[in-house]
Design an enzyme around this catalytic site. Structure first.
Site, PDB file in Angstrom:
ATOM      1  N   TRP A 154       0.795  -1.229   0.000  1.00  0.00           N
ATOM      2  CA  TRP A 154       0.000   0.000   0.000  1.00  0.00           C
ATOM      3  C   TRP A 154       0.826   1.277   0.000  1.00  0.00           C
ATOM      4  O   TRP A 154       0.290   2.358  -0.155  1.00  0.00           O
ATOM      5  CB  TRP A 154      -0.968   0.039   1.181  1.00  0.00           C
ATOM      6  N   ASN A 155       2.128   1.188   0.180  1.00  0.00           N
ATOM      7  CA  ASN A 155       2.842   2.449   0.413  1.00  0.00           C
ATOM      8  C   ASN A 155       3.050   3.288  -0.853  1.00  0.00           C
ATOM      9  O   ASN A 155       2.984   4.503  -0.792  1.00  0.00           O
ATOM     10  CB  ASN A 155       4.152   2.221   1.175  1.00  0.00           C
ATOM     11  N   LYS A 178      -3.421  -7.498  -8.490  1.00  0.00           N
ATOM     12  CA  LYS A 178      -4.199  -7.465  -7.235  1.00  0.00           C
ATOM     13  C   LYS A 178      -3.519  -6.422  -6.347  1.00  0.00           C
ATOM     14  O   LYS A 178      -2.518  -6.689  -5.701  1.00  0.00           O
ATOM     15  CB  LYS A 178      -4.162  -8.847  -6.566  1.00  0.00           C
ATOM     16  N   GLY A 231       5.780  -6.682  -0.825  1.00  0.00           N
ATOM     17  CA  GLY A 231       5.063  -6.675   0.449  1.00  0.00           C
ATOM     18  C   GLY A 231       5.970  -7.149   1.557  1.00  0.00           C
ATOM     19  O   GLY A 231       7.194  -7.147   1.425  1.00  0.00           O
ATOM     20  N   GLY A 232       5.361  -7.593   2.642  1.00  0.00           N
ATOM     21  CA  GLY A 232       6.122  -8.010   3.809  1.00  0.00           C
ATOM     22  C   GLY A 232       6.839  -9.338   3.588  1.00  0.00           C
ATOM     23  O   GLY A 232       6.434 -10.153   2.757  1.00  0.00           O
ATOM     24  N   GLU A 253       9.891  -8.557  -3.666  1.00  0.00           N
ATOM     25  CA  GLU A 253      10.476  -7.326  -3.102  1.00  0.00           C
ATOM     26  C   GLU A 253       9.914  -7.199  -1.705  1.00  0.00           C
ATOM     27  O   GLU A 253       8.726  -6.885  -1.533  1.00  0.00           O
ATOM     28  CB  GLU A 253      10.076  -6.111  -3.947  1.00  0.00           C
ATOM     29  N   LEU A 254      10.738  -7.433  -0.690  1.00  0.00           N
ATOM     30  CA  LEU A 254      10.198  -7.588   0.668  1.00  0.00           C
ATOM     31  C   LEU A 254      10.683  -6.481   1.621  1.00  0.00           C
ATOM     32  O   LEU A 254      11.047  -5.415   1.171  1.00  0.00           O
ATOM     33  CB  LEU A 254      10.557  -8.985   1.172  1.00  0.00           C
ATOM     34  N   CYS A 287      10.109   0.607   2.353  1.00  0.00           N
ATOM     35  CA  CYS A 287      10.892  -0.603   2.580  1.00  0.00           C
ATOM     36  C   CYS A 287      12.350  -0.260   2.830  1.00  0.00           C
ATOM     37  O   CYS A 287      13.054  -0.976   3.518  1.00  0.00           O
ATOM     38  CB  CYS A 287      10.754  -1.518   1.370  1.00  0.00           C
ATOM     39  N   GLU A 388      11.369  -5.081  11.343  1.00  0.00           N
ATOM     40  CA  GLU A 388      10.876  -3.957  10.546  1.00  0.00           C
ATOM     41  C   GLU A 388       9.634  -3.372  11.216  1.00  0.00           C
ATOM     42  O   GLU A 388       8.679  -4.094  11.487  1.00  0.00           O
ATOM     43  CB  GLU A 388      10.513  -4.423   9.129  1.00  0.00           C
TER      44      GLU A 388
END
Ligand code: NAD
Length: 495
Positions: A154-155, A178, A231-232, A253-254, A287, A388
């Site tokens: 969402w960022n 999505k 995401g996470g 990409e975490l 991130c 994090e």
């Protein structure tokens, strides 16, 4: 009560309501109130979108286009994003609460990805192999994978999407997107521009919904060739495991817990600006947030004093205002999580010299705000130094020499970004080599570009976005053998 606008899916270029007929609320983090209803996608909607994307991949206009024609469409899309940037930026602020100045800059930069990968579309060349077998000709082709599922955080909704979509389309794939359940609106507006640019229906489809419903249905769908995810880390690991069952490719990409290392030979004022923007920009919800500030002991006290002075001057409030410097947190659960970590830090024995609580300044109204927070006396083994937080919470950790700085920097499960502040040429070369992370910034922080590869080491991810090689994340190679010898020989005689 005022009826909220309904946001539906885009499948095959058409606006489609959710099969279940169910919607969920999307909130504005500055008011803390819902502003729209978003379609709640389920496996049925995902299947509809994937089948549509599969058909568009195999038949119709899209597979007939030459790479040069695909490139033209991408460049047209870049132009349309540029023309609509203000509207898209405002829409994102309404949902993620980030500053309008930042979102404006981000969206204004996005066209470059469409121009860059549009230009690259017709420069992907296979090779003729100097093959060792007589009377054979062999060459390689690079072909698209098929339908790519794209799942985003969402960022920075459209930026994270663009980093995937531009190379995936340049390579000739089709997609089902999505977006995060917290920030779906800009993806719906964006996909209208995709069709306006002239992409055939079905090439880009958007279905919103929750991770455990629409997200999982996309990851496990048998006709998805690859999942491109931001995401996470825990979600990424879960997706990796599920994708493995279908032998699907993934790029992940975490999260991050990036060290920002300040040596005593640096330009202190520059480093203070860098440390502040590394952790408080986007309210710490990036991130690459420089959430661990490693300070050489000889400058520790002076640096902290100046840092706090500058952090205190930050104006909080309405993210739509050009004067605001720190906006709200995007989601209510995220705000609660940050406040919990602030308590963890206090209980672990770190010194909370600034913030450490929810922000209740009058200009924050009913929004989801937390105070910019600085902990000193942090030991790298503490939870606030290892995990994090994804908020404006800085952990300051002292060190004595280069070896100790590197050891602390690397002593973390993540490896996304790192900062090094120094006036020494030797350090500016030697320290980045020793840091185990995908990006290292020297005397700067947070710089990204369409031409600079980006991605994590260790628990921060797999694969790279941006830069020329990113297109190969969406291609597979095929080897073609051709006999030039005429007659085949007796199969029982080996040569
Ligand atoms: P998240 O992992 O909770 O959600 C990300 C996306 O995954 C959402 O669209 C969500 O609906 C979906 N999802 C959740 N569970 C799923 C499942 N089981 N199957 C399929 N999809 C699922 O992350 P978030 O809270 O939205 O974003 C914050 C995280 O993203 C932070 O860890 C941050 O560091 C990371 N992030 C990384 C980068 C990067 O480039 N490395 C960039 C931005 C954000």
């Amino acid at each position: 009560m005022q009826k909220l606008e309904k946001l539906d899916f885009t499948i095959s270029g058409k606006t489609i309501p959710p099969a279940s007929g169910e919607y969920f609320e999307s909130y504005n983090p500055f008011s803390g109130k819902p502003w729209a209803m978003v379609g709640r996608g389920t496996a049925e909607d995902i299947n509809h979108a994937v089948q549509t994307a599969k058909k568009a991949f195999l038949e119709g206009d899209w597979p007939k286009l030459t790479p040069t024609e695909r490139g033209k469409l991408l460049r047209k899309l870049g132009d349309l994003v540029a023309e609509n940037s203000e509207r898209l930026a405002k829409l994102e602020v309404q949902e993620n609460g980030k500053l309008i100045a930042e979102m404006r800059m981000q969206i204004n930069y996005l066209p470059q990805w469409y121009y860059y990968f549009g230009g690259l579309a017709d420069k992907i060349e296979g090779s003729v192999l100097p093959i060792d077998k007589p009377e054979h000709f062999a060459y390689t082709l690079h072909e698209p994978l098929g339908v790519i599922g794209m799942i985003t955080a969402w960022n920075s909704p459209l930026l994270l999407l663009t980093w995937k979509l531009a190379p995936a389309l340049a390579a000739g794939n089709t997609t089902v997107i999505k977006p995060s359940e917290f920030t779906s609106a800009s993806s719906f507006e964006f996909v209208k521009l995709v069709h306006q640019a002239g992409f055939p229906p079905g090439v880009v489809n958007v279905v919103a919904g929750f991770g455990s419903e629409a997200g999982e249905a996309l990851v496990t769908h048998p006709d998805i060739a690859k999942i491109a995810f931001t995401g996470g880390s825990e979600t990424g690991i879960n997706i990796y495991q599920k994708a493995a069952r279908g032998l699907k490719r993934v790029s992940l990409e975490l999260g991050g817990k990036s060290p920002n290392i300040v040596f005593d030979d640096c330009n202190i004022e520059n480093a203070i600006n860098g440390a502040i923007s590394a952790i408080f920009a986007a309210t710490g919800q990036t991130c690459i947030a420089g959430s661990r500030l490693l300070l050489q002991r000889s400058i520790h006290d002076e640096f902290v004093e100046k840092l706090i002075k500058l952090a205190k001057s930050a104006r909080m409030g309405d993210p739509m205002s050009n004067d605001t410097q720190v906006g709200p947190v995007t989601t209510l659960p995220q705000m609660k999580k940050i406040i919990e970590y602030m308590e963890v830090g206090k209980n672990e024995g770190a010194d909370c010299l600034l913030g450490g609580v929810r922000a209740t300044r009058p200009e924050c109204g009913t929004g989801w705000f937390v105070e910019p927070t600085i902990f000193t006396g942090v030991n790298n083994q503490m939870k606030i130094a290892q995990e994090e937080i994804f908020g404006p919470v800085l952990s300051v950790i002292p060190f004595d020499d280069d070896d100790e700085a590197v050891e602390i920097a690397n002593d973390n499960a993540y490896g996304l970004g790192a900062g090094v502040w120094t006036g020494s040429v030797a350090r500016s070369i030697n320290i980045p080599r020793q840091i185990r992370s995908g990006t290292v910034w020297v005397n700067t922080y947070r710089a990204v570009s369409y031409m600079a590869p980006f991605g994590g080491y260790k628990k921060s991810g797999l694969g790279k976005e941006n830069g020329q090689n990113a297109i190969h994340e969406y291609l597979q190679s095929k080897t073609v053998w051709v006999s030039t010898g005429g007659a085949t020989q007796n199969p029982f005689i080996m040569r």
